[in-house]
Each structure stands twice: as C-alpha cells, then as structure tokens.
Design an enzyme around this catalytic site. Structure first.
Site, short mmCIF file in Angstrom:
data_model
loop_
_atom_site.label_atom_id
_atom_site.label_comp_id
_atom_site.label_asym_id
_atom_site.label_seq_id
_atom_site.Cartn_x
_atom_site.Cartn_y
_atom_site.Cartn_z
N TYR A 180 -5.84 10.42 4.54
CA TYR A 180 -4.56 10.95 4.27
C TYR A 180 -4.54 11.76 2.94
CZ TYR A 180 -3.58 7.46 7.80
OH TYR A 180 -3.37 6.73 9.03
N GLN A 238 0.82 -1.42 0.08
CA GLN A 238 -0.11 -0.02 -0.02
C GLN A 238 0.70 1.17 0.18
OE1 GLN A 238 -2.13 1.73 3.35
NE2 GLN A 238 -4.03 1.14 2.36
N ARG A 276 -7.56 1.93 -2.75
CA ARG A 276 -8.56 2.07 -1.62
C ARG A 276 -9.27 3.29 -1.43
NH1 ARG A 276 -7.64 0.89 4.90
NH2 ARG A 276 -8.90 -1.01 4.77
N GLY A 295 -8.99 -7.46 8.91
CA GLY A 295 -8.10 -6.71 9.59
C GLY A 295 -7.61 -7.46 10.96
N ARG A 296 -8.27 -6.92 11.91
CA ARG A 296 -7.73 -7.44 13.22
C ARG A 296 -7.69 -8.95 13.46
NH1 ARG A 296 -8.81 -3.49 18.36
NH2 ARG A 296 -7.87 -1.30 17.38
#
Length: 359
Positions: free
Chosen positions: A182, A101, A229, A315-316
């Site tokens: 971002y 990424q 993304r 994810g987690r």
C-alpha cells in the site's frame, strides 16, 4: 513446558495491560457500507474475538482517495467515527483493546471503488498492474496520479486526522500501515517510487513520508497509542524492494529513525530474513509483534520464545475461530477458513463460525 507456554504470560503494551501475548492481526473483510461506515455486523465480528486482547482492525482508509477496495471502512467522517465507536464499545465491553489500522491503498486501487471517483495516487505515475475487484468486475489498476510535494503534506494531514478520528471513536490506538503493497510501502520500493525530490532516490528520502506520518500521528494522539506495520521484501502489489542488501539497508534505516519516536509497537509481517528481524528487534525500544504466513499452531509462540517478538498476532486462525484463545489453551480442534466468504458480504463466513460451546 509446552511450546505455547510463552504466549500465556501477561504483557504491558504502552498503557494497556494484556493478559497474554496473542493479538488479532488486521484482515480486510469488505463488510462496511458503500460510504465506508462500519455497522452492527462489524461490531459483532470484533466483539466475538475480543478475548484476543489486542484487536488490530482491518485497514481503514484515511480519505476517499485512500480507499482501495469495495466496502472497506473509512475513519475520516463523523459517520465513520460513530460506526467505529460501536465497534470500540463492543470490544471494550468484552475485555479487549482496539487499535484501528490506517491504510491508504495508494496505487493499489481503482477509481470506481472510492466514494468520489478519484484516480488513485502514488509516489510515481506507475501502475501496480494488479487486478482490482470493482462494481464492474475485475479491472487492472490504472496509472495513478503522482503526488506533488504539496500533496504529500496533504496525505500526512489526512493520516493525522484519521488518527484523531480513531481516538474520538474510542479506539485505544492506531496502527500505521506501511506494508503489504500500500501507499507508504510504495514509497519504500524503488520500482514504485522513481521520484527525484526529497521523497525519492535515496534510502533516507524513500523513508521520509513514513517517518513524517509517524511523527504527525504520535504528536496528535501520543506515541503510546501509535503502532506501525512493515513487511520487508514483501512483493505484494507488484513491489520490488531490491536484493537482500538493499532491503536491509532500507529497513534498518527506517526502523532506527522510527525508534526515536518511541512508538508503542513495531509490527513485522515477516517473510523470512531472520537476520534482519533480529537486527530490527535489537534496534526497537518497545514492543515487537511478528506475524508469518502459514504458521502452524505449534509454532505460534516460537518468536516470543526466541525473544524476537513480544506478541504473536493471529490472522486466519482468529478469523475462523472467535474463541481461538480458549481453543489454544485447551488444545481443542480449530475451525477451517472458508475462502469463498473472506471478502463476500454478510454474516456467513464472518460472524457465524461456531465456538466450542456451539459446536
């Protein structure tokens, strides 16, 4: 039929053959060295999770000023390429595929965190007013330097170079990070982008840099190696993209333009506007990845089953369970995430989560 059956079907992603529909979502872990080089610990972390098939790495900055946080990896120097090459080898040797990424933090940064001590850059000189961890403790993100039109071209060139560097390191592709507060997401948000040139003001102008970055990267490494993304309406980093009508107008335009490039995938970090998600799915010509916060294991396959997604990134669950694929296949219990070690250095809470065999 169990509720997870849909994720066990094979899928072709560009030139990659995947044996199932799971993937590893990108997650910042702050384990690179002070120069942004990923070392053996990072290689081991991704090696352990290679059974997820498609590994989307944590965000790697395309330049020194693109760094937001301490100890995040870069992908723009020969040393970065050498470090990522070991990561790519580790993933490939264990049957996975690596997309790196590309994450330029923009204003969500602090000058004490990047290797050159540079003031963060952004669409406009407006602070994110967020707390950033620095070597001196928590600091409020400063008022960033507003990029000139010429400097925007430099940023696009940095993304292009970073993509070439990722492929040189042996990665299978890159994911452009235009989400989660971002830099590229900042251009899409009216409260962070108050420019009056061709990169601000209208829906078309705010989307311009995202489209130009995607064009540059797909020209450099191929559309089949380029994913992107987005996170419509996500307020991370102090962003406000307006009401539902404004958000839909922005993203329907952006995705319709990106669709013309035939990028290998669209990765949606979904906040809950299912009407927008369905619209984007209809527009997008290739694979769609959808990830949602707080999704329970029984719902992992829901978007794939409903035809809204082709792949379900984790994810987690992936973070805390290196053998998450085996655990889901067998219905085994899952390890819980240790929140205290998410961004701490070292192996603890990173590469020492037990597998079923170890447990």
């Amino acid at each position: 039929m169990t509720s997870l059956d849909a994720i066990w079907q094979p899928f072709t992603l560009g030139e990659i053959q995947l044996s199932h529909r799971l993937a590893m979502a990108p997650m910042t872990r702050n384990r690179a060295d002070s120069e942004g080089v990923p070392g053996d610990l990072i290689s081991e972390y991704y090696r352990q999770r290679a059974s997820l098939g498609l590994i989307i790495s944590e965000g790697a900055q395309p330049s020194a000023v693109g760094q937001g946080y301490m100890n995040t990896p870069g992908i723009y120097t020969p040393e970065h390429i050498a470090g990522w090459s070991k990561v790519a080898d580790a993933v490939h040797e264990n049957g996975g595929h690596l997309f790196i990424q590309l994450m330029h933090a923009g204003r969500l940064a602090h000058q004490d965190n990047n290797t050159e001590g540079q003031l963060p850059v952004a669409p406009s000189a407006i602070s994110a007013e967020q707390e950033i961890y620095t070597p001196n403790g928590k600091e409020i993100a400063p008022v960033p330097h507003e990029l000139s039109t010429a400097e925007i071209q430099d940023v696009i060139a940095e993304f292009r170079h970073a993509a070439a560097s990722a492929v040189a390191a042996g990665a299978d592709g890159v994911e452009i990070h235009s989400a989660n507060g971002y830099l590229l997401h900042q251009f899409l948000a009216p409260n962070a982008n108050q420019r009056t040139d061709e990169y601000g003001g209208s829906v078309e102008n705010r989307a311009r840099i995202v489209i130009e970055v995607a064009k540059a990267i797909s020209e450099e490494i191929g559309a089949h190696r380029t994913g992107i993304r987005i996170s419509p309406a996500f307020p991370l980093g102090g962003l406000d993209e307006g009401d539902v009508t404004a958000v839909r107008a922005q993203y329907e335009y952006l995705v319709s333009e990106l669709a013309k490039l035939n990028l290998v995938y669209l990765h949606v970090h979904h906040l809950g506007d299912d009407e927008l998600l369905a619209s984007l799915r209809q527009t997008w010509p290739t694979a769609v990845l959808v990830v949602r916060y707080g999704r329970e294991r029984e719902n992992i396959a829901a978007d794939v089953e409903a035809g809204l997604a082709d792949i379900a990134p984790l994810g987690r669950m992936a973070l805390a369970n290196p053998d998450i694929v085996e655990r889901l296949r067998t219905g085994a219990e899952l390890n819980d995430v240790d929140p205290a070690t998410l961004y701490a250095g070292g192996a603890h809470g990173y590469t020492d989560y037990p597998t079923l065999n170890q447990a």
